[in-house]
Design a protein around this motif. Structure first.
Motif, PDB file in Angstrom:
ATOM      1  N   ARG A   1       0.823  -1.202   0.000  1.00 13.44           N
ATOM      2  CA  ARG A   1       0.000   0.000   0.000  1.00 13.44           C
ATOM      3  C   ARG A   1       0.866   1.264   0.000  1.00 13.44           C
ATOM      4  O   ARG A   1       0.482   2.288  -0.536  1.00 13.44           O
ATOM      5  CB  ARG A   1      -0.901   0.002   1.244  1.00 13.44           C
ATOM      6  CG  ARG A   1      -2.095   0.936   1.108  1.00 13.44           C
ATOM      7  CD  ARG A   1      -2.796   1.196   2.429  1.00 13.44           C
ATOM      8  NE  ARG A   1      -3.072   0.021   3.226  1.00 13.44           N
ATOM      9  CZ  ARG A   1      -4.223  -0.644   3.222  1.00 13.44           C
ATOM     10  NH1 ARG A   1      -5.208  -0.253   2.475  1.00 13.44           N
ATOM     11  NH2 ARG A   1      -4.378  -1.698   3.990  1.00 13.44           N
TER      12      ARG A   1
ATOM     13  N   SER B   1       1.387  -6.924  -2.159  1.00 20.42           N
ATOM     14  CA  SER B   1       0.539  -7.328  -1.044  1.00 20.42           C
ATOM     15  C   SER B   1      -0.920  -7.276  -1.511  1.00 20.42           C
ATOM     16  O   SER B   1      -1.229  -6.700  -2.553  1.00 20.42           O
ATOM     17  CB  SER B   1       0.716  -6.365   0.122  1.00 20.42           C
ATOM     18  OG  SER B   1       0.132  -5.118  -0.210  1.00 20.42           O
TER      19      SER B   1
ATOM     20  N   GLN C   1      -0.435 -11.017  -6.308  1.00 18.82           N
ATOM     21  CA  GLN C   1      -0.588 -11.128  -4.845  1.00 18.82           C
ATOM     22  C   GLN C   1       0.197 -12.285  -4.234  1.00 18.82           C
ATOM     23  O   GLN C   1       0.054 -13.440  -4.617  1.00 18.82           O
ATOM     24  CB  GLN C   1      -2.059 -11.294  -4.468  1.00 18.82           C
ATOM     25  CG  GLN C   1      -2.258 -11.313  -2.946  1.00 18.82           C
ATOM     26  CD  GLN C   1      -3.712 -11.506  -2.565  1.00 18.82           C
ATOM     27  OE1 GLN C   1      -4.577 -10.839  -3.110  1.00 18.82           O
ATOM     28  NE2 GLN C   1      -3.978 -12.418  -1.650  1.00 18.82           N
TER      29      GLN C   1
ATOM     30  N   SER D   1       3.624  -3.819   5.267  1.00 18.06           N
ATOM     31  CA  SER D   1       3.729  -3.818   6.733  1.00 18.06           C
ATOM     32  C   SER D   1       4.136  -5.186   7.300  1.00 18.06           C
ATOM     33  O   SER D   1       4.770  -5.263   8.342  1.00 18.06           O
ATOM     34  CB  SER D   1       2.410  -3.378   7.356  1.00 18.06           C
ATOM     35  OG  SER D   1       1.382  -4.284   7.020  1.00 18.06           O
TER      36      SER D   1
ATOM     37  N   ASN E   1      10.823   0.154   4.743  1.00 19.18           N
ATOM     38  CA  ASN E   1       9.585   0.678   5.320  1.00 19.18           C
ATOM     39  C   ASN E   1       9.936   1.869   6.196  1.00 19.18           C
ATOM     40  O   ASN E   1      10.962   1.861   6.878  1.00 19.18           O
ATOM     41  CB  ASN E   1       8.908  -0.429   6.147  1.00 19.18           C
ATOM     42  CG  ASN E   1       7.453  -0.122   6.431  1.00 19.18           C
ATOM     43  OD1 ASN E   1       7.128   0.932   6.981  1.00 19.18           O
ATOM     44  ND2 ASN E   1       6.585  -1.048   6.052  1.00 19.18           N
TER      45      ASN E   1
HETATM   46  C1  LIG Z   1      -8.962 -13.476   4.290  1.00 17.56           C
HETATM   47  C2  LIG Z   1      -7.770 -12.612   4.101  1.00 17.56           C
HETATM   48  C3  LIG Z   1      -6.791 -13.013   3.232  1.00 17.56           C
HETATM   49  C4  LIG Z   1      -5.679 -12.212   3.013  1.00 17.56           C
HETATM   50  N1  LIG Z   1      -4.716 -12.652   2.153  1.00 17.56           N
HETATM   51  C5  LIG Z   1      -3.636 -11.877   1.937  1.00 17.56           C
HETATM   52  C6  LIG Z   1      -2.589 -12.309   1.051  1.00 17.56           C
HETATM   53  O1  LIG Z   1      -2.645 -13.390   0.466  1.00 17.56           O
HETATM   54  N2  LIG Z   1      -1.539 -11.484   0.870  1.00 17.56           N
HETATM   55  C7  LIG Z   1      -1.420 -10.263   1.501  1.00 17.56           C
HETATM   56  O2  LIG Z   1      -0.440  -9.562   1.282  1.00 17.56           O
HETATM   57  N3  LIG Z   1      -2.375  -9.862   2.352  1.00 17.56           N
HETATM   58  C8  LIG Z   1      -3.479 -10.622   2.570  1.00 17.56           C
HETATM   59  N4  LIG Z   1      -4.453 -10.162   3.412  1.00 17.56           N
HETATM   60  C9  LIG Z   1      -4.390  -8.755   3.887  1.00 17.56           C
HETATM   61  C10 LIG Z   1      -3.481  -8.519   5.083  1.00 17.56           C
HETATM   62  O3  LIG Z   1      -4.187  -8.780   6.262  1.00 17.56           O
HETATM   63  C11 LIG Z   1      -3.022  -7.040   5.077  1.00 17.56           C
HETATM   64  O4  LIG Z   1      -4.148  -6.211   5.113  1.00 17.56           O
HETATM   65  C12 LIG Z   1      -2.183  -6.648   3.857  1.00 17.56           C
HETATM   66  O5  LIG Z   1      -1.148  -7.597   3.656  1.00 17.56           O
HETATM   67  C13 LIG Z   1      -1.603  -5.268   4.058  1.00 17.56           C
HETATM   68  O6  LIG Z   1      -0.916  -4.855   2.902  1.00 17.56           O
HETATM   69  P1  LIG Z   1       0.240  -3.782   3.012  1.00 17.56           P
HETATM   70  O7  LIG Z   1       1.306  -4.265   3.906  1.00 17.56           O
HETATM   71  O8  LIG Z   1       0.617  -3.411   1.613  1.00 17.56           O
HETATM   72  O9  LIG Z   1      -0.530  -2.518   3.593  1.00 17.56           O
HETATM   73  P2  LIG Z   1      -0.404  -1.826   5.026  1.00 17.56           P
HETATM   74  O10 LIG Z   1      -0.598  -2.777   6.109  1.00 17.56           O
HETATM   75  O11 LIG Z   1      -1.272  -0.631   4.958  1.00 17.56           O
HETATM   76  O12 LIG Z   1       1.100  -1.367   5.076  1.00 17.56           O
HETATM   77  C14 LIG Z   1       1.651  -0.364   4.310  1.00 17.56           C
HETATM   78  C15 LIG Z   1       3.071  -0.166   4.807  1.00 17.56           C
HETATM   79  O13 LIG Z   1       3.733   0.756   3.968  1.00 17.56           O
HETATM   80  C16 LIG Z   1       4.538   1.590   4.778  1.00 17.56           C
HETATM   81  N5  LIG Z   1       4.720   2.855   4.053  1.00 17.56           N
HETATM   82  C17 LIG Z   1       3.775   3.747   3.692  1.00 17.56           C
HETATM   83  N6  LIG Z   1       4.329   4.765   3.013  1.00 17.56           N
HETATM   84  C18 LIG Z   1       5.643   4.519   2.952  1.00 17.56           C
HETATM   85  C19 LIG Z   1       6.745   5.213   2.389  1.00 17.56           C
HETATM   86  N7  LIG Z   1       6.592   6.366   1.720  1.00 17.56           N
HETATM   87  N8  LIG Z   1       7.969   4.676   2.525  1.00 17.56           N
HETATM   88  C20 LIG Z   1       8.137   3.505   3.184  1.00 17.56           C
HETATM   89  N9  LIG Z   1       7.141   2.805   3.732  1.00 17.56           N
HETATM   90  C21 LIG Z   1       5.910   3.303   3.617  1.00 17.56           C
HETATM   91  C22 LIG Z   1       3.794   1.758   6.061  1.00 17.56           C
HETATM   92  O14 LIG Z   1       4.671   2.078   7.125  1.00 17.56           O
HETATM   93  C23 LIG Z   1       3.158   0.391   6.236  1.00 17.56           C
HETATM   94  O15 LIG Z   1       3.967  -0.471   7.020  1.00 17.56           O
HETATM   95  C24 LIG Z   1      -5.551 -10.972   3.687  1.00 17.56           C
HETATM   96  C25 LIG Z   1      -6.531 -10.583   4.579  1.00 17.56           C
HETATM   97  C26 LIG Z   1      -7.629 -11.389   4.808  1.00 17.56           C
HETATM   98  C27 LIG Z   1      -8.669 -10.942   5.768  1.00 17.56           C
END
Ligand SMILES: Cc1cc2nc3c(=O)[nH]c(=O)nc-3n(C[C@H](O)[C@H](O)[C@H](O)COP(=O)(O)OP(=O)(O)OC[C@H]3O[C@@H](n4cnc5c(N)ncnc54)[C@H](O)[C@@H]3O)c2cc1C
Lengths: 249, 314
Positions: free
Chosen positions: B202, B227, B241, B260, B279
């Protein structure tokens, strides 16, 4: 059209489970339980189909202990019409779940059965496919879009390479993927209304299914821990380590 | 203990995932036979025949097998399984889609995504997003098994060539029809077989910003992953993904940018050999599994990484 949505009560997706070394099993004491997220997506899809005027009744069914009723209530509060609770001590293996579902479908027919693609506890990813085999009907797994035509369903599926669209004869079994929809929250009035909706109890013994599992879990262990936590100060430092310490670039 | 492996192929060669399934099958027992079904897939059948561990190839040429739709392929497999004790496939979307349908028809359970073979009846498989490993034992004579590809080596090319026998079974249940497939493909290596993966989350903020990662990936010969949050936001397509409910990968090097480190994401990459995390939040859980964590804004760090890689390439 009538839609059946099987739902499972599982450990909430936010919980990091622990393995109990004494019992060789996952410790489920005082752990938050919720509806399996993929099943929630299935309930939502059924409700949207009904809201679109293409479905008359949504029935949710759950196999499991008494508390599974909460999971059914949860789906009823979202908007499903009635529930069926098949009371079992634990949640049985996918083949048995599929057999129970097939029996229920034998009693009252459904045009569409929507399940979650996998439950996030045992990660099996089987029940929908097995049910389609027992019903000798079509199967559309990993759906990210469902369109309803007169006597068929057009389903877009998330596959390894991208997206696949197929047309399936009615009745069909579909399983949901993450991008199918975003489930709604149940509103307070709907939570109250759900309390009045019927949940029928079914005893698996009455279904004449041999509930003996064919695969048994011998033990459950923690995976080997990964030792992480190392930090670098700069990109130069990182590239140097990747090249000269780890040798991966 | 005869074993049938369901192959996936592109008509010319077997998918690497299938070659891993062949390795797993050989650990269960022998002989190992491979079913290559499709249209114009004689070359893929030849490839199967020259893979180590394969004793015989069944080649089924028929238009109804072209797109690996579950109903016709499982019909074929159910017929063939009267002669076999085990049915094995990689836990790809095709394997996961087709095998349970066969298992139910054979009135057996499926053992999903095994990571090791203890003996012909006992296997290990991850549960709860890989936070626990279950040892399971089957009580049936016939068994249907999918394998987690990251846990098995790719079967090598064999010096000898196995027999290929053409089979033809005309049974189409006619329940499903293929309409279209949108496959992005491209020049980059496939996620599940890439040696290096650069993944964005994200934190990338937009699909356009993924170009920063692509540039790094190009220099490393890497695949690009994501992610769930990045896929849900529409930055990249679903096939990117990585995670519990996406693809499970274990490359030599995994670089997680703006991710994250949720349980579900870790489930798909924590067996990578070396993990790098970039991160800006020093408390992000991804750092707990990272060998090299860099606390930085990705919009500074990724272009810097790109430049640094360019330097060492010269
Ligand atoms: C049933 C179910 C199945 C799922 N299956 C999967 C799956 O297969 N795979 C998966 O990935 N997730 C899955 N998820 C989702 C998972 O729970 C998380 O919501 C998801 O992985 C979060 O994605 P993220 O880390 O990109 O986003 P976030 O958790 O929002 O993290 C974003 C990160 O980016 C960092 N960031 C933001 N801006 C910057 C910047 N400028 N420079 C450096 N760092 C920055 C932040 O500090 C943060 O740590 C599932 C959820 C459910 C409920």
């Amino acid at each position: 059209m009538k839609i059946l949505v099987p739902v499972k009560r599982v450990v909430d997706y936010n919980v990091k489970i622990r393995v109990d070394k004494e019992t060789n099993a996952v410790d489920l004491n005082n752990v938050k339980m919720s509806i399996n997220p993929f099943d929630e997506i299935a309930v939502e899809e059924a409700i949207r189909i009904k809201e679109g005027g293409k479905c008359d009744e949504i029935v949710v069914v759950s196999l499991g202990p008494e508390q599974s009723k909460e999971t059914i209530r949860n789906a009823l509060a979202m908007g499903a019409d009635r529930g069926i609770h098949v009371k079992t001590e634990h949640s049985p293996e996918p083949l048995l779940v599929a057999k129970v579902l097939a029996k229920i479908i034998e009693k009252e027919s459904f045009d569409l059965i929507i399940l979650g693609k996998q439950s996030i506890d045992d990660d099996c990813n089987q029940t929908g496919q097995m049910l389609s085999a027992l019903l000798d009907c079509s199967i559309g797994t990993y759906a990210s879009k469902i369109e309803i035509e007169n006597d068929s369903f057009v389903v877009t599926r998330e596959i390894d390479g991208g997206l696949q669209t197929i047309k399936l004869a009615k009745p069909a079994v579909l399983t949901t993927d993450l991008r199918l929809n975003e489930p709604r929250y149940a509103s307070l009035p709907n939570i109250m209304k759900a309390k009045q909706k019927t949940i029928d109890e079914v005893d698996p013994a009455d279904l004449q299914i041999e509930m003996q599992p064919k695969v048994v879990t011998k033990k459950v262990e923690e995976p080997p821990a990964r030792i992480g936590g190392g930090k670098v100060d700069s990109i130069e430092d990182l590239v140097d380590k990747l090249k000269n310490v780890s040798g991966v670039i | 203990m005869s074993i049938l492996v369901l192959a996936e192929h592109n008509n010319e060669i077997l998918k690497e995932a299938t070659k891993k399934a062949i390795t797993a099958a050989s650990k269960i027992g022998d002989p190992v036979h491979v079913l290559v079904a499709g249209t114009d897939c004689a070359n893929a059948a030849n490839d199967a025949a020259s893979t180590e561990g394969v004793e015989k190839v069944l080649h089924a040429e028929n238009s109804q097998y072209k797109n690996m739709l579950s109903e016709p392929i499982s019909e074929l497999l159910i017929d063939l399984m009267s002669e076999y004790d085990y049915l094995v496939s990689a836990a790809t979307t095709n394997g996961k889609n087709i095998l349970p349908r066969v298992a139910a028809k054979l009135d057996v359970s499926q053992i999903s995504e095994i990571i090791s073979v203890i003996n012909g009846k006992t296997f290990q498989r991850p549960i709860y997003a890989g936070n626990a490993i279950a040892t399971v034992e089957s009580s049936t004579d016939k068994n249907v098994i999918t394998i987690r590809t990251t846990a098995f080596e790719t079967a090598k090319e064999s010096k000898s060539t196995a027999e290929i026998s053409s089979i033809g079974i005309e049974k189409n249940p006619g329940l499903s029809e293929f309409i279209e497939e949108k496959v992005s493909g491209g020049e980059r290596p496939e996620l599940t077989s890439a040696g290096t993966i650069v993944s964005g989350g994200r934190g990338m903020q937009s699909g356009d910003n993924f170009k920063l990662l692509e540039s790094v990936a190009d220099k490393l010969g890497a695949a690009v992953g994501a992610s769930r949050a990045a896929v849900d936001a529409g930055f990249v397509p679903n096939e990117y993904q990585v995670g519990q409910t996406g693809k499970v990968v274990a490359p030599e090097l995994y670089i997680a940018v703006g991710i994250s480190g949720a349980i579900q994401h870790l489930a798909g990459m924590k067996d990578s050999k070396v993990i790098v995390a970039i991160n800006k939040d020093d408390e992000a859980p991804i750092f707990e599994v990272a060998d090299y964590g860099l606390v930085a804004d990705l919009f500074d760090a990724v272009p810097d990484l790109d430049k640094e890689l360019e330097k060492i390439q010269k």
